[in-house]
Each structure stands twice: as structure tokens, then as C-alpha cells.
Design a protein around this motif. Structure first.
Motif, PDB file in Angstrom:
ATOM      1  N   MET A 185       2.904  -5.454  -8.368  1.00 55.52           N
ATOM      2  CA  MET A 185       1.881  -4.418  -8.516  1.00 55.52           C
ATOM      3  C   MET A 185       2.494  -3.040  -8.302  1.00 55.52           C
ATOM      4  O   MET A 185       2.225  -2.109  -9.068  1.00 55.52           O
ATOM      5  N   VAL A 186       3.325  -2.891  -7.284  1.00 57.02           N
ATOM      6  CA  VAL A 186       3.968  -1.602  -7.027  1.00 57.02           C
ATOM      7  C   VAL A 186       4.896  -1.241  -8.194  1.00 57.02           C
ATOM      8  O   VAL A 186       4.893  -0.104  -8.682  1.00 57.02           O
ATOM      9  N   ALA A 187       5.670  -2.216  -8.663  1.00 60.49           N
ATOM     10  CA  ALA A 187       6.590  -1.952  -9.773  1.00 60.49           C
ATOM     11  C   ALA A 187       5.834  -1.523 -11.026  1.00 60.49           C
ATOM     12  O   ALA A 187       6.239  -0.581 -11.723  1.00 60.49           O
ATOM     13  N   LEU A 264       1.950   9.303  -5.422  1.00 57.16           N
ATOM     14  CA  LEU A 264       0.752   9.708  -6.139  1.00 57.16           C
ATOM     15  C   LEU A 264      -0.118   8.494  -6.480  1.00 57.16           C
ATOM     16  O   LEU A 264       0.297   7.596  -7.197  1.00 57.16           O
ATOM     17  N   GLY A 265      -1.323   8.456  -5.939  1.00 52.07           N
ATOM     18  CA  GLY A 265      -2.279   7.411  -6.270  1.00 52.07           C
ATOM     19  C   GLY A 265      -2.083   6.099  -5.550  1.00 52.07           C
ATOM     20  O   GLY A 265      -2.812   5.135  -5.809  1.00 52.07           O
ATOM     21  N   MET A 266      -1.129   6.027  -4.614  1.00 53.74           N
ATOM     22  CA  MET A 266      -0.877   4.753  -3.954  1.00 53.74           C
ATOM     23  C   MET A 266      -0.291   4.973  -2.567  1.00 53.74           C
ATOM     24  O   MET A 266       0.571   5.819  -2.371  1.00 53.74           O
ATOM     25  N   ILE A 271      -1.993  -0.934  -1.166  1.00 56.40           N
ATOM     26  CA  ILE A 271      -1.244  -2.163  -1.473  1.00 56.40           C
ATOM     27  C   ILE A 271      -1.724  -3.312  -0.594  1.00 56.40           C
ATOM     28  O   ILE A 271      -1.887  -4.442  -1.058  1.00 56.40           O
ATOM     29  N   ASN A 272      -1.982  -3.024   0.673  1.00 56.07           N
ATOM     30  CA  ASN A 272      -2.364  -4.089   1.597  1.00 56.07           C
ATOM     31  C   ASN A 272      -3.752  -4.638   1.318  1.00 56.07           C
ATOM     32  O   ASN A 272      -4.026  -5.817   1.589  1.00 56.07           O
ATOM     33  N   GLN A 273      -4.624  -3.823   0.764  1.00 59.91           N
ATOM     34  CA  GLN A 273      -5.904  -4.379   0.328  1.00 59.91           C
ATOM     35  C   GLN A 273      -5.681  -5.351  -0.823  1.00 59.91           C
ATOM     36  O   GLN A 273      -6.322  -6.413  -0.889  1.00 59.91           O
TER      37      GLN A 273
END
Length: 328
Positions: A185-187, A264-266, A271-273
Motif C-alpha cells: 500500500m505504501v509503495a 503528503l497524504g499519508m 497505514i496502521n488503520q
């Protein structure tokens, strides 16, 4: 004697037909159809994006590479020592052989990233042994594979079968089904901001493979549970659930190190949600109730989170494991 999917005899699994577990055979065929090679993606076109990224963004990408690469190799150890030797069905062996090739291909894909972008390779590799949150995750996984590499399981016993399932949960559910998806998701979030689009295509292909790995692992766990009623106890189910909850706790700390200041935006909370959302989906796929009851903050990742048909961890007998490769 009724045949089960577990078996260690060298003469077991030498006949493919008739196929006993159609879901494994169909996943193998789908995996073959999905075959790809890293250099088919022109990563060099993303170099301009990398140069204009912030320090926090470059840190996140380096952190991801430092985790993905060694852990893809660790998954192969788990498959080679902890799964393949204890499965007797030929169709399962075929899929596991293809999965091991795919894990090797992922290693080469992430090496391609390290070769293309001006990432400090030494810093990337050292992070997985120097950053406490990353060390904790690796220690968790090594704990479960060590017993498979240092001793032979007696899968004729209840405890041996429990160890087999524990290893599957540690690798297929926690590592591949939650931790890897969190990183994916981060990538892929860079593409949401029109950055690293070719890198995202590479990650798309990895996700496509990992979705099949996850389906195979869950089907295998559920099959073993159905065929071995001695495993279906409240105590063992509680242990499995706790492994997943512990995995979430470790991933939450890892993500705070991944994005200490956010981009920006994260940020780490976002991420943990998503991690908690993933954990609930994995729990449901094993027949548990959701634990966290949170919504998916990254709706754009929804297509990567298909849930399988649910079965109850204790009572139901699942007779519908088949995954229709043509429908995916």
C-alpha cells in the motif's frame, strides 16, 4: 486409509491425476499464466521522480526495500523447510514449486529497484538488522521456521500438525497477508500522487503473485483443519488469533519507523488503520470475527484485498475451496 493433504512419504504425490485438491491445481495454472520478469518494466523512467522526492519519501522507499528483499528469501526457507516436505499432494507440490520461483523473482525485482535508484544499498541492508521494529518482525518469523529447519516435524501427532499450521499462519497470514500488503500500500501510494508509476507496475505484479500465495496458504490451512479434527480446539484457535494480533502490534511500530514524520497524504496512523483492516479480513478468512472493526482508509487498494469464502475455524467443513482461475 483416507488420504489427506499432509504426508511425508517419498512415494506420495507421484501421480497428478486424479487431482484431489482442485484449488491447488487451479492456482498453479493461474500462477503460470501470471509469469513475468522484472526487466520488462522500464524503471529508469522513474529516476526523475526519485530525484524530486522528499527525504521522507526516499526514506520510506529505502525502508521498504530493506524489509522486502531479505524477507522474500525468508519466505522461501519457510516453504522449502516448513511446507513442501509435509505436503503429499502432487498438485500442491506443483504450486509450491512455482511459488518458490516467484519469491526468487521478487528478490530479483527488488534488486532491480536497488540497482536503478540511487539508494544506499548498505544502509538498506543494514536496516533489517539494526532497526528494532524490523528486528522484532524478523525474530517473530525466524521463531516459527527455526523449529522446522532444526528438527523434523512428526505430523502424525497433534503437536506436529499444530507446528505446521503455526508456520503457515506466521508466513502466509502475518508476513505475506498483512505485513507485505501494508508495504504494498505504501509503495503504491506514490502512484496515487503521480510518482514512480513504473515502480508501481512492478509492485502490481508482485501483489498479483502474493494474492495467489495468500489464497493457497489459506486454503491449505483450512484443508488441514478440516481433515484433522484434533486441531479444532478453542485453545489452538485462540493461539492462532493471538499470533495475528501480535503481528499487527509489530507492524504498527514498524510503520512508525517507516514514516516518522509522514508524507503528503499519508502518515503512520493512516497505514496502521489499513493494517488493522487487513488483519480483520485475514481473521474472517480463517473463520474468526473481526477484532478491530475499522474501515479501509485506502479504498483504492480494495481490489488487492479479495476475501475468500469464509468457514468457521472450529465447526464447519469446507467443501468449496476451489478458486476459479478464469474468473480472476
Amino acid at each position: 486409509m483416507t488420504q489427506t493433504i499432509l504426508g511425508t512419504g517419498i512415494q506420495e504425490g507421484l501421480l497428478l491425476k486424479p487431482v484431489r485438491y482442485p484449488w491447488a491445481y487451479e492456482l498453479y495454472n493461474q500462477a503460470v499464466a501470471n509469469t513475468w520478469f522484472p526487466h520488462e518494466v522500464q524503471l529508469g523512467e522513474d529516476l526523475a521522480d526519485f530525484k524530486k522526492m522528499s527525504d521522507e519519501e526516499r526514506h520510506a522507499l529505502t525502508f521498504l526495500m530493506s524489509y522486502f528483499n531479505p524477507n522474500e528469501l525468508l519466505v522461501n526457507k519457510a516453504l522449502a523447510f516448513g511446507v513442501y516436505p509435509y505436503v503429499g499432494a502432487a498438485e500442491a507440490h506443483l504450486y509450491l514449486a512455482k511459488q518458490m520461483w516467484e519469491e526468487a523473482n521478487h528478490v530479483m525485482a527488488f534488486e532491480y529497484v536497488l540497482e536503478t535508484f540511487p539508494i544506499d544499498r548498505r544502509q538498506a541492508y543494514e536496516a533489517h538488522v539494526n532497526v528494532p521494529s524490523m528486528v522484532a518482525k524478523e525474530k517473530f518469523e525466524v521463531h516459527y521456521i527455526r523449529r522446522m529447519t532444526e528438527q523434523t516435524l512428526d505430523i502424525g501427532t497433534t503437536e506436529g500438525k499444530r507446528d505446521f499450521v503455526r508456520n503457515l499462519v506466521a508466513y502466509n497470514i502475518v508476513l505475506e497477508g498483512i505485513w507485505f500488503y501494508s508495504g504494498f500500500m505504501v509503495a503504491l501510494s506514490f502512484r496515487q500522487r503521480n510518482l514512480l508509476r513504473n515502480f508501481a507496475s512492478l509492485v502490481d505484479w508482485v501483489v498479483r503473485d502474493e494474492s495467489l500465495h495468500l489464497k493457497f496458504g489459506i486454503n491449505l490451512i483450512l484443508t488441514v483443519l478440516d481433515e484433522n479434527p484434533d486441531l479444532r480446539t478453542e485453545e489452538f484457535a485462540a493461539e492462532i488469533k493471538q499470533m495475528i494480533v501480535d503481528g499487527v502490534t509489530m507492524e504498527e511500530q514498524y510503520n512508525r519507523d517507516l514514516l516518522p514524520r509522514g508524507v503528503l497524504g499519508m502518515n503512520a496512523d493512516y497505514i496502521n488503520q489499513y493494517v488493522r483492516y487487513l488483519a480483520d479480513r485475514r481473521l474472517e478468512e480463517l473463520g474468526f470475527a473481526p477484532h478491530y472493526n475499522v474501515t479501509n482508509p485506502a479504498k483504492w487498494m480494495a481490489t488487492a484485498n479479495d476475501t475468500l469464502q469464509l468457514v468457521n475455524f472450529f465447526e464447519s467443513t469446507n467443501t468449496s475451496y476451489e478458486v476459479d482461475a478464469r474468473a480472476r
